[in-house]
Design a protein around this motif. Structure first.
Motif, PDB file in Angstrom:
ATOM      1  N   SER A  11     -24.610  -4.296  22.417  1.00  0.00           N
ATOM      2  CA  SER A  11     -23.585  -5.323  22.579  1.00  0.00           C
ATOM      3  C   SER A  11     -22.307  -4.682  23.111  1.00  0.00           C
ATOM      4  O   SER A  11     -22.075  -3.484  22.932  1.00  0.00           O
ATOM      5  N   GLU A  12     -21.476  -5.462  23.765  1.00  0.00           N
ATOM      6  CA  GLU A  12     -20.217  -4.964  24.321  1.00  0.00           C
ATOM      7  C   GLU A  12     -19.332  -4.415  23.210  1.00  0.00           C
ATOM      8  O   GLU A  12     -19.074  -5.083  22.211  1.00  0.00           O
ATOM      9  N   SER A  13     -18.856  -3.180  23.371  1.00  0.00           N
ATOM     10  CA  SER A  13     -17.989  -2.559  22.370  1.00  0.00           C
ATOM     11  C   SER A  13     -17.353  -1.309  22.961  1.00  0.00           C
ATOM     12  O   SER A  13     -17.965  -0.621  23.783  1.00  0.00           O
ATOM     13  N   ASN A  14     -16.132  -1.021  22.543  1.00  0.00           N
ATOM     14  CA  ASN A  14     -15.478   0.232  22.923  1.00  0.00           C
ATOM     15  C   ASN A  14     -15.693   1.302  21.870  1.00  0.00           C
ATOM     16  O   ASN A  14     -15.170   2.407  21.984  1.00  0.00           O
ATOM     17  N   GLN A  16     -29.997  14.755  16.357  1.00  0.00           N
ATOM     18  CA  GLN A  16     -29.653  14.107  15.094  1.00  0.00           C
ATOM     19  C   GLN A  16     -28.847  12.836  15.348  1.00  0.00           C
ATOM     20  O   GLN A  16     -28.335  12.206  14.433  1.00  0.00           O
ATOM     21  N   GLY A  17     -28.718  12.489  16.606  1.00  0.00           N
ATOM     22  CA  GLY A  17     -27.987  11.301  17.029  1.00  0.00           C
ATOM     23  C   GLY A  17     -28.187  11.131  18.518  1.00  0.00           C
ATOM     24  O   GLY A  17     -28.980  11.844  19.135  1.00  0.00           O
ATOM     25  N   ILE A  18     -27.459  10.192  19.112  1.00  0.00           N
ATOM     26  CA  ILE A  18     -27.546   9.926  20.545  1.00  0.00           C
ATOM     27  C   ILE A  18     -26.164  10.065  21.169  1.00  0.00           C
ATOM     28  O   ILE A  18     -25.193   9.480  20.688  1.00  0.00           O
ATOM     29  N   LEU A  19     -26.087  10.841  22.226  1.00  0.00           N
ATOM     30  CA  LEU A  19     -24.821  11.041  22.931  1.00  0.00           C
ATOM     31  C   LEU A  19     -24.323   9.715  23.493  1.00  0.00           C
ATOM     32  O   LEU A  19     -25.033   9.041  24.234  1.00  0.00           O
ATOM     33  N   VAL A  20     -23.101   9.350  23.139  1.00  0.00           N
ATOM     34  CA  VAL A  20     -22.480   8.141  23.683  1.00  0.00           C
ATOM     35  C   VAL A  20     -21.099   8.511  24.223  1.00  0.00           C
ATOM     36  O   VAL A  20     -20.161   8.716  23.460  1.00  0.00           O
ATOM     37  N   ASP A  21     -21.005   8.640  25.543  1.00  0.00           N
ATOM     38  CA  ASP A  21     -19.717   8.914  26.179  1.00  0.00           C
ATOM     39  C   ASP A  21     -19.218   7.627  26.840  1.00  0.00           C
ATOM     40  O   ASP A  21     -19.782   6.548  26.641  1.00  0.00           O
ATOM     41  N   LEU A  22     -18.155   7.735  27.629  1.00  0.00           N
ATOM     42  CA  LEU A  22     -17.587   6.546  28.257  1.00  0.00           C
ATOM     43  C   LEU A  22     -18.571   5.850  29.204  1.00  0.00           C
ATOM     44  O   LEU A  22     -18.542   4.629  29.356  1.00  0.00           O
ATOM     45  N   HIS A  23     -19.450   6.636  29.831  1.00  0.00           N
ATOM     46  CA  HIS A  23     -20.440   6.048  30.730  1.00  0.00           C
ATOM     47  C   HIS A  23     -21.455   5.231  29.936  1.00  0.00           C
ATOM     48  O   HIS A  23     -21.826   4.124  30.340  1.00  0.00           O
ATOM     49  N   VAL A  24     -21.894   5.769  28.809  1.00  0.00           N
ATOM     50  CA  VAL A  24     -22.879   5.066  27.974  1.00  0.00           C
ATOM     51  C   VAL A  24     -22.263   3.809  27.374  1.00  0.00           C
ATOM     52  O   VAL A  24     -22.907   2.755  27.304  1.00  0.00           O
ATOM     53  N   ILE A  25     -20.994   3.904  26.951  1.00  0.00           N
ATOM     54  CA  ILE A  25     -20.292   2.735  26.400  1.00  0.00           C
ATOM     55  C   ILE A  25     -20.253   1.599  27.419  1.00  0.00           C
ATOM     56  O   ILE A  25     -20.382   0.421  27.064  1.00  0.00           O
ATOM     57  N   ARG A  26     -20.127   1.934  28.678  1.00  0.00           N
ATOM     58  CA  ARG A  26     -20.061   0.923  29.741  1.00  0.00           C
ATOM     59  C   ARG A  26     -21.445   0.441  30.165  1.00  0.00           C
ATOM     60  O   ARG A  26     -21.671  -0.759  30.348  1.00  0.00           O
ATOM     61  N   VAL A  27     -22.391   1.376  30.307  1.00  0.00           N
ATOM     62  CA  VAL A  27     -23.682   1.058  30.913  1.00  0.00           C
ATOM     63  C   VAL A  27     -24.687   0.460  29.923  1.00  0.00           C
ATOM     64  O   VAL A  27     -25.446  -0.445  30.295  1.00  0.00           O
ATOM     65  N   ALA A  28     -24.716   0.923  28.688  1.00  0.00           N
ATOM     66  CA  ALA A  28     -25.708   0.418  27.718  1.00  0.00           C
ATOM     67  C   ALA A  28     -25.622  -1.098  27.545  1.00  0.00           C
ATOM     68  O   ALA A  28     -26.657  -1.787  27.594  1.00  0.00           O
ATOM     69  N   PRO A  29     -24.419  -1.668  27.384  1.00  0.00           N
ATOM     70  CA  PRO A  29     -24.338  -3.134  27.304  1.00  0.00           C
ATOM     71  C   PRO A  29     -24.717  -3.819  28.623  1.00  0.00           C
ATOM     72  O   PRO A  29     -25.304  -4.901  28.622  1.00  0.00           O
ATOM     73  N   ARG A  30     -24.385  -3.192  29.734  1.00  0.00           N
ATOM     74  CA  ARG A  30     -24.700  -3.777  31.041  1.00  0.00           C
ATOM     75  C   ARG A  30     -26.216  -3.901  31.220  1.00  0.00           C
ATOM     76  O   ARG A  30     -26.711  -4.915  31.709  1.00  0.00           O
ATOM     77  N   ILE A  31     -26.946  -2.877  30.792  1.00  0.00           N
ATOM     78  CA  ILE A  31     -28.407  -2.922  30.885  1.00  0.00           C
ATOM     79  C   ILE A  31     -28.972  -3.958  29.925  1.00  0.00           C
ATOM     80  O   ILE A  31     -29.946  -4.650  30.222  1.00  0.00           O
ATOM     81  N   GLY A  32     -28.332  -4.062  28.744  1.00  0.00           N
ATOM     82  CA  GLY A  32     -28.827  -4.953  27.707  1.00  0.00           C
ATOM     83  C   GLY A  32     -29.295  -4.211  26.476  1.00  0.00           C
ATOM     84  O   GLY A  32     -29.933  -4.775  25.588  1.00  0.00           O
ATOM     85  N   LEU A  33     -28.953  -2.921  26.403  1.00  0.00           N
ATOM     86  CA  LEU A  33     -29.383  -2.079  25.283  1.00  0.00           C
ATOM     87  C   LEU A  33     -28.478  -2.208  24.062  1.00  0.00           C
ATOM     88  O   LEU A  33     -28.876  -1.859  22.949  1.00  0.00           O
TER      89      LEU A  33
END
Length: 212
Positions: A152-155, A133-150
């Motif tokens: 925008s940078e955000s905490n 019902q959603g997508i898991l976003v932990d500290l790793h995803v917060i860091r890596v998703a913007p790095r890949i380009g998926l």
């Protein structure tokens, strides 16, 4: 955020690598998932795995917690960050639910429980084998998703989750967050990432920017 022509297609190698991989928390059932995700907030999965065996030996199910109290629970979780607050949350949840069978399996119902936010709810739903019902976003995803380009940078994990939910179809929501998280744990490290081992380096914004 850098958008490629079809992230749904480009991300397939990452999903193939990590699809179905169990969460790093070493749980045995849904009751243990609930308790461990609450305890792991602002703490490490490794630390929670260490204290879990003795904890669950003494509190094997929701029923045992429901008839206990905060003081009894605290002695087993003193090495966990914010253990007093978390003990209060857990006892309140246990007294509300009373049995393992009453553990909610919807985002809306899980978010009502103390100590459970969207990240924790997404873990519980995934590990229960229920449609995401959603997508898991932990500290790793917060860091890596913007790095890949998926994203925008955000905490703000909720903001990144919304961006990912717009990019990917719901049928892969349950896997994509965990896959990005494992990528961050194993390959896409904060410093000296192992780009040569990355299954999505060909479409990664960071890697391609660095290469140029």
């Amino acid at each position: 955020m850098t958008l490629f022509h079809d992230w749904q297609e480009e991300i397939k190698p990452l999903l193939k690598k990590y699809k179905g991989k169990k969460h790093p928390l070493d749980y045995k059932n849904l009751y243990q998932v609930v308790i461990m995700v609450i305890l792991s907030a602002q703490d490490s999965d490794a630390n929670i795995n260490k204290i879990a065996p003795l904890l669950f030996e003494n509190f094997p199910n929701m029923e045992s917690l429901a008839v206990s109290n905060v003081e009894s629970l605290m002695q087993y979780i003193t090495k966990v960050r914010n253990y007093v607050t978390k003990a209060n949350w857990i006892i309140e949840i246990a007294r509300t639910l009373k049995t393992d069978d009453n553990i909610p399996k919807s985002m809306e119902q899980l978010l009502v429980l103390k100590g459970i936010g969207r990240k924790s709810a997404n873990v519980i739903i995934r590990e229960a084998g229920i449609n995401a019902q959603g997508i898991l976003v932990d500290l790793h995803v917060i860091r890596v998703a913007p790095r890949i380009g998926l994203a925008s940078e955000s905490n703000d994990g909720n903001k990144i989750e919304k961006q990912l939910m717009q990019i990917f179809t719901q049928d892969i929501w349950g896997e994509i967050g965990m896959a990005i998280s494992f990528l961050g744990r194993e390959i896409c490290r904060p410093t000296n990432p192992k780009c040569g081992d990355c299954p999505v380096s060909a479409v990664c914004f960071y890697y391609n920017s660095k290469a140029k």
